[in-house]
Motif scaffolding. Structure first.
Motif: not given
Lengths: 291, 238
Positions: A75, A79, A83, A87, A189, A192-193, A196
């Motif tokens: 995780i 992340w 990031k 991103k 969000k 990102t989720l 992950i």
């Protein structure tokens, strides 16, 4: 009476399919939501296998038990990579995605070669040789585990995408980003989720794979190609498609190896692939994109 | 609810899309914005929702400055936009589309079910089609779904962008019937942008005429002279 050799080949193929499945499912989540073909997906598997290896080598932690530690590690890796690497390029289009993820892939392989040397490692587990015998057909327990893991993750993710608010929002994002924003969905969000989740699913496959497979800086590349093939074959974004695609690829490969030749098995696999795409360019279960 | 836009400008590179816009929408009011293609009507709504960046000026919502807030926070505050071209989710079912509309209130399951009942009362035909994919609805039905979806979050201000675009005249009448119902029976505040001047002015309490990025006229629909609107559209004095 069913030929025992054929039955064994099919079972081997199923197990092989399990490996592809575990990687394909992760790839599919990322492609489905973030719309990035992650060429570095295999390297996340490789890194995970190394972390499993070192957890074993340094503190003698069993590869299956180390799942507990590998979950937070993966995780965190997911992340951080999202990031700091992904991103800012999400909206930039396919060429940038390919350049970035290929670059990340080479970087990870290079770093792994520097730190851990290009030597083949393995984790000798007691249960690596365990097998269930069914009428003369042997089923390796460790291979069975990875097949079950692949199926399990595909089912869990299907439920997640179908029945939860977050899963539904992710499907919405994959269809129409602007409309999703207007629904109050935080797009970053969701990206990102999804990233992950994709990294996590693939990384945990490393725990199971490390129980019987070699560990090497190139291990991800070898499997990634097949996993990507499975994703396209099954239909981009379709988890069930990825499951069926993995099983077909595994069985065709295994049966062709046994009855024709190992060298020709890939030729046959890709012939099947080309034929399918000729008649169903959207893949086995892929949906035609509606506007 | 009060929306107040002060000296709003939107520029992209050399291009000025909106210039010094001043506009208000008060509680329960239906405000129309009319103007020809390219006047900046959609840009105005997108700026209010945060889909595009503003260059200068302020967007005040309930006396709070909201430019700079991401779109999802504006939705949480009670704004909702029915975008031009409907933008329903084609591969989600009608029910899933509605649930997405309720995303900001998703934790309150009871409220979500109440909102679904509310929109199904407004659009009774939808009840039969809850499990159909949005993409399989007709154009008019998709427009209704887009409106229903925007209503799911129980917005305080509903923005409508070209709700009649690309629809058959009879369907346009249906869409405006819904808008009238929302105005008269629900009392929701609306900011309505449409090329269909006649329909827009019929339903609006107040209207603005937008011409090449500037507001050139403002008034009650009956005060707006036909000639001025024609001039805005045709760019000539009549």
């Amino acid at each position: 009476m069913v030929d025992v050799n054929l039955a064994q080949a099919i079972v081997n193929g199923l197990m092989l399919g399990g490996i592809y499945m575990a990687l394909a499912v992760g790839l599919n989540v990322i492609f489905g939501v973030v719309k990035i073909v992650n060429f570095a997906q295999g390297e996340f598997l490789m890194l995970s296998m190394y972390s499993v290896y070192w957890l074993y080598a340094l503190i003698y932690l069993d590869p299956i038990l180390s799942i507990v530690l590998n979950i937070p590690i993966s995780i965190f890796v997911g992340w951080v990579t999202f990031k700091y690497l992904v991103k800012d390029v999400v909206e930039k289009g396919d060429y940038v995605h390919i350049a970035l993820t290929l670059g990340v892939s080479f970087m990870f392989i290079g770093l792994a070669q520097i730190f851990w040397k290009p030597i083949y490692r393995g984790i000798p587990t007691e249960y690596a040789t365990w097998a269930i015998s069914l009428g003369g057909v042997n089923i390796g327990v460790t291979q069975l585990l990875i097949l079950l893991y692949g199926l399990f993750s595909a089912i869990i993710l299907s439920i997640f995408f179908r029945w939860t608010d977050t899963g539904r929002a992710m499907r919405a994002v994959s269809q129409d980003v602007m409309a999703s924003m207007l629904m109050g969905v935080n797009i970053t969000k969701m990206y990102t989720l999804a990233w992950i989740i994709g990294i996590l699913v693939t990384s945990l496959a490393g725990n199971f794979l490390a129980t019987f497979y070699y560990i090497h800086p190139n291990v991800g590349q070898d499997i990634f190609l097949y996993a990507w093939f499975v994703v396209v074959f099954g239909g981009l974004g379709s988890h069930i498609g990825a499951v069926i695609g993995s099983i077909i690829l595994g069985i065709v490969q295994s049966v062709a190896t046994m009855y024709i030749s190992a060298d020709l098995s890939l030729v046959i696999v890709f012939l099947v692939f080309i034929l399918l795409l000729l008649f169903r360019p959207e893949g086995l279960l892929g949906r035609e994109v509606r506007k | 609810m009060k929306l107040e836009i002060r000296n709003l400008s939107v520029e992209i590179g050399e291009l000025t899309l909106l210039k010094d816009i001043n506009l208000t929408v008060s509680e329960g009011e239906v405000v129309g914005v009319v103007g020809p293609n390219g006047a900046g009507k959609s840009t105005l709504l997108k700026a209010i929702m945060g889909l595009i960046n503003v260059s200068s000026g302020e967007i005040m919502y309930n006396d709070k400055k909201i430019n700079g807030l991401p779109t999802y926070e504006r939705v949480e505050l009670g704004l909702a936009l029915v975008p031009e071209g409907r933008h329903i989710f084609p591969n989600l079912t009608v029910r899933e589309n509605l649930l997405l509309g309720a995303y900001v209130i998703r934790k309150d399951k009871k409220k979500v079910e109440e909102r679904i009942e509310f929109v199904l009362d407004l659009f009774p035909w939808m009840r039969e089609r809850l499990n159909q994919l949005g993409g399989n609805l007709s154009g008019g039905q998709q427009q209704m779904l887009a409106i229903a979806r925007a209503l799911m979050s129980n917005p305080k201000l509903l923005l409508l962008d070209e709700p009649s675009a690309g629809l058959a005249p009879i369907i346009v009448s249906d869409v405006y019937k819904v808008i009238s119902t929302l105005k008269n029976e629900v009392g929701i505040s609306m900011l309505l942008v449409d090329q269909n001047v006649k329909k827009t002015l019929e339903v609006s309490d107040r209207a603005y005429v937008l011409e090449r990025g500037r507001l050139v006229l403002e008034g009650r629909p009956e005060e707006l002279y036909k000639e001025d609107i024609v001039r805005a559209y045709m760019g000539v004095k009549v």
